[in-house]
Write an enzyme that holds these catalytic residues in place. Structure first.
Site, mmCIF file in Angstrom:
data_model
loop_
_atom_site.group_PDB
_atom_site.id
_atom_site.type_symbol
_atom_site.label_atom_id
_atom_site.label_comp_id
_atom_site.label_asym_id
_atom_site.label_seq_id
_atom_site.Cartn_x
_atom_site.Cartn_y
_atom_site.Cartn_z
ATOM 1 N N HIS A 56 0.855 -1.197 0.000
ATOM 2 C CA HIS A 56 0.000 0.000 0.000
ATOM 3 C C HIS A 56 0.883 1.238 0.000
ATOM 4 O O HIS A 56 2.111 1.130 0.064
ATOM 5 C CB HIS A 56 -1.015 -0.026 1.143
ATOM 6 C CG HIS A 56 -0.446 0.059 2.532
ATOM 7 N ND1 HIS A 56 0.381 -0.897 3.072
ATOM 8 C CD2 HIS A 56 -0.592 1.009 3.502
ATOM 9 C CE1 HIS A 56 0.700 -0.556 4.302
ATOM 10 N NE2 HIS A 56 0.140 0.603 4.592
ATOM 11 N N HIS A 58 1.403 3.925 2.006
ATOM 12 C CA HIS A 58 1.944 4.679 3.143
ATOM 13 C C HIS A 58 3.471 4.780 3.081
ATOM 14 O O HIS A 58 4.144 3.875 2.586
ATOM 15 C CB HIS A 58 1.501 4.049 4.467
ATOM 16 C CG HIS A 58 0.065 4.345 4.796
ATOM 17 N ND1 HIS A 58 -0.686 3.571 5.636
ATOM 18 C CD2 HIS A 58 -0.745 5.344 4.365
ATOM 19 C CE1 HIS A 58 -1.914 4.074 5.737
ATOM 20 N NE2 HIS A 58 -1.972 5.148 4.966
ATOM 21 N N ASP A 60 5.858 4.477 5.158
ATOM 22 C CA ASP A 60 6.697 3.435 5.770
ATOM 23 C C ASP A 60 6.607 2.109 5.003
ATOM 24 O O ASP A 60 7.183 1.098 5.434
ATOM 25 C CB ASP A 60 6.341 3.242 7.262
ATOM 26 C CG ASP A 60 4.919 2.786 7.492
ATOM 27 O OD1 ASP A 60 3.999 3.325 6.848
ATOM 28 O OD2 ASP A 60 4.712 1.878 8.325
ATOM 29 N N HIS A 61 5.917 2.134 3.860
ATOM 30 C CA HIS A 61 5.834 0.944 2.999
ATOM 31 C C HIS A 61 6.360 1.194 1.591
ATOM 32 O O HIS A 61 6.905 0.282 0.976
ATOM 33 C CB HIS A 61 4.390 0.423 2.962
ATOM 34 C CG HIS A 61 3.926 0.003 4.321
ATOM 35 N ND1 HIS A 61 3.956 -1.293 4.744
ATOM 36 C CD2 HIS A 61 3.500 0.739 5.385
ATOM 37 C CE1 HIS A 61 3.555 -1.352 6.004
ATOM 38 N NE2 HIS A 61 3.272 -0.132 6.426
ATOM 39 N N HIS A 114 -7.616 -0.406 5.378
ATOM 40 C CA HIS A 114 -6.557 0.439 5.956
ATOM 41 C C HIS A 114 -6.238 1.557 4.948
ATOM 42 O O HIS A 114 -6.231 2.737 5.280
ATOM 43 C CB HIS A 114 -5.343 -0.433 6.243
ATOM 44 C CG HIS A 114 -4.128 0.296 6.730
ATOM 45 N ND1 HIS A 114 -4.055 0.890 7.966
ATOM 46 C CD2 HIS A 114 -2.929 0.523 6.136
ATOM 47 C CE1 HIS A 114 -2.857 1.450 8.107
ATOM 48 N NE2 HIS A 114 -2.160 1.243 7.009
ATOM 49 N N ASP A 133 -0.193 -3.899 6.303
ATOM 50 C CA ASP A 133 -0.887 -3.407 7.500
ATOM 51 C C ASP A 133 -2.343 -3.852 7.545
ATOM 52 O O ASP A 133 -3.134 -3.310 8.317
ATOM 53 C CB ASP A 133 -0.845 -1.875 7.541
ATOM 54 C CG ASP A 133 0.545 -1.327 7.839
ATOM 55 O OD1 ASP A 133 1.450 -2.118 8.161
ATOM 56 O OD2 ASP A 133 0.713 -0.090 7.749
ATOM 57 N N HIS A 171 4.282 -4.845 11.036
ATOM 58 C CA HIS A 171 4.644 -4.141 12.275
ATOM 59 C C HIS A 171 4.690 -5.092 13.469
ATOM 60 O O HIS A 171 3.961 -6.076 13.511
ATOM 61 C CB HIS A 171 3.628 -3.030 12.594
ATOM 62 C CG HIS A 171 3.685 -1.861 11.663
ATOM 63 N ND1 HIS A 171 4.500 -0.776 11.874
ATOM 64 C CD2 HIS A 171 3.024 -1.616 10.505
ATOM 65 C CE1 HIS A 171 4.336 0.101 10.887
ATOM 66 N NE2 HIS A 171 3.437 -0.384 10.036
HETATM 67 FE FE FE Z 1 2.668 0.666 8.227
HETATM 68 ZN ZN ZN Z 2 -0.018 1.598 6.595
#
Ligand code: FE
Ligand code: ZN
Length: 257
Positions: A56, A58, A60-61, A114, A133, A171
């Site tokens: 996805h 985001h 941090d991805h 999400h 996530d 995570h």
């Molecule tokens: Fe994340």
């Molecule tokens: Zn995320």
């Protein structure tokens, strides 16, 4: 088995994953939370990152995509629905598509909620899924973009995978998730045992990821919308499955452990 997996901690509480086809040398980074760390892990393994597979959009991805692409020329596979947010994408995936890594093949599962276009990568033959996530050990991702109906449908797709499927989530949130899970499902013996195991693992500094579908089905309140004790505790004995999921999600968002 041709699929090799390397898991390592990134940022505060993310996991990075490198997957490798031992027959062909093809290697994918599942998401790009910390590009320098990912490239270092690849070097240490003697692998070259030839692919990036995003779950996805985001940061941090997907935020490390450009750095890794610049370093290794990796080809980027990402959800078609989020390609505009991700930036450079070579292969746009839709639910039901298949993506190859050397001799290995993964199926694209729609786990939106999400984020709207969130996908998971499921290696059916190897019994492994990378879920980003969408699903965590004893938890699930917050509903930033989708509806409870959409998220519950996505989680149902994961729940329906073979029970022995090994689930790699993005995570390490399990200890906090366990506290919440016990607050909504206090009599669940499988959850109590799981929570004790998590405490012991974390006390030794060990990861609680990966998990399995069987473990999560037994203990994760976000997958237990049809459990009568969980429903009774929420006063939702006759509600729709997505409403039970939605109530658990809302309770978690309010929870201060
Ligand atoms: Fe994340
Ligand atoms: Zn995320």
């Amino acid at each position: 088995m041709a699929l090799e997996i390397r898991q390592f901690a990134c940022l505060e509480d993310n996991y990075g994953f490198l997957i490798h086809c031992s027959e062909t040398g093809a290697c994918a980074a599942i998401d790009t939370p910390e590009p320098a760390r990912i490239l270092e892990e690849a070097r240490a393994a003697g692998w070259r990152v030839s692919e990036i597979w995003n779950t996805h959009h985001h940061w941090d991805h997907a935020g490390g995509n450009d750095t890794i692409r610049a370093a290794s020329g990796a080809r980027i596979t990402a959800p078609a629905a989020e390609a505009d947010k991700i930036g450079h994408v070579d292969a746009r995936m839709h639910p039901g598509d298949r993506v190859r890594l050397g001799r290995l093949e993964a199926q694209i599962l729609d786990v939106g909620g999400h984020t709207l276009g969130h996908i998971a990568y499921w290696f059916e033959t190897e019994g492994v899924a990378f879920v980003g996530d969408a699903l965590f050990a004893l938890g699930c991702g917050r509903l930033f973009e989708g509806t409870p109906q959409q998220a519950q449908a996505g989680l149902a797709r994961l729940r329906d995978l073979p029970p022995e499927t090994v689930i790699y989530c993005a995570h390490e949130y399990t200890q906090a998730n366990a506290k919440f899970a016990l607050s909504v499902d206090p009599q669940n013996a499988a959850l109590q045992a799981y929570a004790r195991e998590v405490e012991a693992l974390r006390a030794r500094g060990e990861p609680t990821v990966p998990t399995t579908i069987a473990r999560e089905r037994a203990a994760n309140p976000f997958l237990r919308w049809d459990d009568s004790a969980l429903r009774a505790g929420l006063g939702l004995e006759t509600a729709q499955d997505w409403q039970v999921y939605g109530a658990v999600r809302a309770a978690k968002d309010r929870f201060r452990g």
